[in-house]
Design an enzyme around this catalytic site. Structure first.
Site, PDB file in Angstrom:
ATOM      1  N   ALA A  67       0.859  -1.179   0.000  1.00 11.44           N
ATOM      2  CA  ALA A  67       0.000   0.000   0.000  1.00 11.44           C
ATOM      3  C   ALA A  67       0.892   1.226   0.000  1.00 11.44           C
ATOM      4  CB  ALA A  67      -0.881  -0.011   1.244  1.00 11.44           C
ATOM      5  N   GLY A 113       0.500  -5.042   0.782  1.00 12.68           N
ATOM      6  CA  GLY A 113      -0.653  -5.125  -0.129  1.00 12.68           C
ATOM      7  C   GLY A 113      -0.307  -5.766  -1.469  1.00 12.68           C
ATOM      8  N   GLU A 116      -0.467  -9.373  -0.814  1.00 15.68           N
ATOM      9  CA  GLU A 116      -1.894  -9.685  -0.621  1.00 15.68           C
ATOM     10  C   GLU A 116      -2.622  -9.746  -1.968  1.00 15.68           C
ATOM     11  OE1 GLU A 116      -2.015  -6.538   2.426  1.00 15.68           O
ATOM     12  OE2 GLU A 116      -3.134  -7.981   3.643  1.00 15.68           O
ATOM     13  N   GLU A 136       4.098  -5.187   7.496  1.00 13.84           N
ATOM     14  CA  GLU A 136       3.252  -4.183   8.170  1.00 13.84           C
ATOM     15  C   GLU A 136       3.626  -3.929   9.627  1.00 13.84           C
ATOM     16  OE1 GLU A 136       2.169  -6.471   6.093  1.00 13.84           O
ATOM     17  OE2 GLU A 136       0.769  -5.539   4.685  1.00 13.84           O
TER      18      GLU A 136
HETATM   19  N1  COA Z   1       4.568   3.257  -0.361  1.00 11.07           N
HETATM   20  C1  COA Z   1       4.980   4.448  -0.824  1.00 11.07           C
HETATM   21  N2  COA Z   1       6.118   4.635  -1.487  1.00 11.07           N
HETATM   22  C2  COA Z   1       6.895   3.547  -1.692  1.00 11.07           C
HETATM   23  C3  COA Z   1       6.534   2.278  -1.227  1.00 11.07           C
HETATM   24  C4  COA Z   1       5.309   2.140  -0.548  1.00 11.07           C
HETATM   25  N3  COA Z   1       4.867   0.968  -0.089  1.00 11.07           N
HETATM   26  N4  COA Z   1       7.504   1.389  -1.562  1.00 11.07           N
HETATM   27  C5  COA Z   1       8.443   2.107  -2.219  1.00 11.07           C
HETATM   28  N5  COA Z   1       8.066   3.405  -2.299  1.00 11.07           N
HETATM   29  C6  COA Z   1       8.803   4.502  -2.930  1.00 11.07           C
HETATM   30  C7  COA Z   1      10.001   4.931  -2.095  1.00 11.07           C
HETATM   31  O1  COA Z   1       9.596   5.814  -1.057  1.00 11.07           O
HETATM   32  C8  COA Z   1      10.842   5.587  -3.148  1.00 11.07           C
HETATM   33  O2  COA Z   1      10.281   6.861  -3.438  1.00 11.07           O
HETATM   34  P1  COA Z   1      11.251   8.165  -3.589  1.00 11.07           P
HETATM   35  O3  COA Z   1      12.128   7.832  -4.760  1.00 11.07           O
HETATM   36  O4  COA Z   1      10.276   9.268  -3.865  1.00 11.07           O
HETATM   37  O5  COA Z   1      11.988   8.288  -2.291  1.00 11.07           O
HETATM   38  C9  COA Z   1      10.603   4.735  -4.382  1.00 11.07           C
HETATM   39  O6  COA Z   1       9.371   4.054  -4.157  1.00 11.07           O
HETATM   40  C10 COA Z   1      11.682   3.691  -4.609  1.00 11.07           C
HETATM   41  O7  COA Z   1      11.816   2.913  -3.418  1.00 11.07           O
HETATM   42  P2  COA Z   1      13.204   2.775  -2.580  1.00 11.07           P
HETATM   43  O8  COA Z   1      12.842   2.540  -1.150  1.00 11.07           O
HETATM   44  O9  COA Z   1      14.094   3.936  -2.873  1.00 11.07           O
HETATM   45  O10 COA Z   1      13.817   1.464  -3.239  1.00 11.07           O
HETATM   46  P3  COA Z   1      14.828   0.433  -2.534  1.00 11.07           P
HETATM   47  O11 COA Z   1      15.307  -0.457  -3.633  1.00 11.07           O
HETATM   48  O12 COA Z   1      15.827   1.155  -1.694  1.00 11.07           O
HETATM   49  O13 COA Z   1      13.915  -0.428  -1.523  1.00 11.07           O
HETATM   50  C11 COA Z   1      11.929  -1.659  -0.862  1.00 11.07           C
HETATM   51  C12 COA Z   1      12.862  -1.234  -2.017  1.00 11.07           C
HETATM   52  C13 COA Z   1      10.736  -2.361  -1.486  1.00 11.07           C
HETATM   53  C14 COA Z   1      12.669  -2.600   0.098  1.00 11.07           C
HETATM   54  C15 COA Z   1      11.482  -0.378  -0.097  1.00 11.07           C
HETATM   55  O14 COA Z   1      10.972   0.552  -1.045  1.00 11.07           O
HETATM   56  C16 COA Z   1      10.405  -0.627   0.933  1.00 11.07           C
HETATM   57  O15 COA Z   1      10.700  -1.121   2.015  1.00 11.07           O
HETATM   58  N6  COA Z   1       9.155  -0.255   0.621  1.00 11.07           N
HETATM   59  C17 COA Z   1       8.056  -0.362   1.561  1.00 11.07           C
HETATM   60  C18 COA Z   1       7.581  -1.781   1.689  1.00 11.07           C
HETATM   61  C19 COA Z   1       6.471  -1.870   2.699  1.00 11.07           C
HETATM   62  O16 COA Z   1       6.624  -1.671   3.885  1.00 11.07           O
HETATM   63  N7  COA Z   1       5.283  -2.202   2.198  1.00 11.07           N
HETATM   64  C20 COA Z   1       4.146  -2.475   3.014  1.00 11.07           C
HETATM   65  C21 COA Z   1       3.243  -1.329   3.045  1.00 11.07           C
HETATM   66  S1  COA Z   1       1.833  -1.750   4.011  1.00 11.07           S
END
Ligand code: COA
Length: 259
Positions: A67, A113, A116, A136
């Site tokens: 999400a 999500g 999911e 989460e």
């Molecule tokens: N919601 C909003 N933005 C997200 C996102 C999410 N779930 N997942 C990634 N993004 C955004 C990042 O904030 C970043 O944006 P920016 O360039 O404006 O800063 C962009 O997508 C790229 O992600 P980034 O974190 O820089 O890539 P990474 O390779 O370093 O890490 C992940 C990849 C997937 C490990 C990391 O993005 C992450 O942990 N995301 C969240 C996962 C999460 O907790 N999801 C559950 C939500 S309920």
């Protein structure tokens, strides 16, 4: 419906290809994307030319990274409830009960999500670089789109609780070992493998397939009790906690949360 803002929708033969298209946000599902997906599903359900769907994410890095956390920060309790209910009822339940086969082609991160969404699909094919998890609890939340119910269905209670409580990701091979995905293939073969699976199903009775999906789900639903509703209530309540405020602030400030 108007042309979608957050998806690419292509039709080739009997298959609809549904691609979540927010690659700069790793295809994170904001509320607009969820609502749009609900509308697209209704169109594809009614389209008699479409016999199956492949769901995937744009780009080589992510299926869906969850999400959209940036939207969480200012949500009121009632908005949080609306978000989880809409995701459950207009998207995840619709895919889960879809009368035609839906395959998730998991082409990278499938988190929160995103996992999911993949779990709501009938089958999952993962590329070798895929990583899956329900992170989460790192945000002070619990899964809110059916993950607390569908992960144990696929991998059993112990592994599901391990994944949910640790928030850690597993790789494609481990997901295969646990039955979370049906196949792991090189990324360039992901769509071909999904197409092969669908083509086989297209030679079978569509009526029988729809009935089988329905009956399998009926049995799981009976075993499930009130789990889905409990998840909706608990996800909503989490928005009132200090842990949620700390978890989401930490993500947005790109630091570790201090629980
Ligand atoms: N919601 C909003 N933005 C997200 C996102 C999410 N779930 N997942 C990634 N993004 C955004 C990042 O904030 C970043 O944006 P920016 O360039 O404006 O800063 C962009 O997508 C790229 O992600 P980034 O974190 O820089 O890539 P990474 O390779 O370093 O890490 C992940 C990849 C997937 C490990 C990391 O993005 C992450 O942990 N995301 C969240 C996962 C999460 O907790 N999801 C559950 C939500 S309920």
């Amino acid at each position: 419906m108007d042309s979608p803002q957050n998806f690419l929708v292509d039709k080739k033969g009997k298959t609809a290809y549904l691609t979540v298209n927010r690659p700069d946000k790793l295809n994170a599902l904001n509320f607009a994307t969820i609502k749009e997906l609900g509308q697209i599903l209704q169109v594809l359900k009614a389209d008699t030319q479409v016999r199956g769907i492949i769901v995937t994410g744009a780009g080589a890095k992510a299926f869906v990274a969850g999400a959209d956390i940036s939207e969480f920060k200012n949500l009121s309790r009632s908005q949080a409830k609306d978000l989880t209910q809409t995701g459950h009822h207009q998207v995840m339940d619709v895919i889960y009960n879809f009368p035609k086969p839906v395959i998730a082609a998991v082409n990278g991160f499938a988190l929160g999500g995103g996992l999911e969404l993949a779990m709501a699909c009938h089958l999952r094919v993962a590329s070798a670089n895929a990583k899956m998890g329900l992170p989460e609890v790192s945000l002070g939340l619990i899964p809110g789109y059916g993950g607390t119910q569908r992960l144990p269905q696929l991998v059993g209670r112990a592994k599901a609780l391990e994944m949910i409580m640790s928030g850690e990701m597993i790789d494609a091979q481990e997901a295969l070992q646990w039955g979370l995905v049906n196949y792991v293939v090189p990324q360039e073969s992901l769509i071909t493998k999904s197409e092969e699976l669908l083509e086989k199903m297209y030679t079978r009775s569509p009526h029988a397939i729809a009935t089988a999906i329905n009956v399998v789900n009926e049995g799981l639903q009976a075993a499930n009790g009130g789990g889905y509703n409990a998840e909706i209530e608990a996800f909503t309540s989490a928005f009132d906690t200090e842990d949620f405020k700390e978890g989401v602030s930490a993500f947005l400030e790109k630091r570790k949360p201090n629980f």
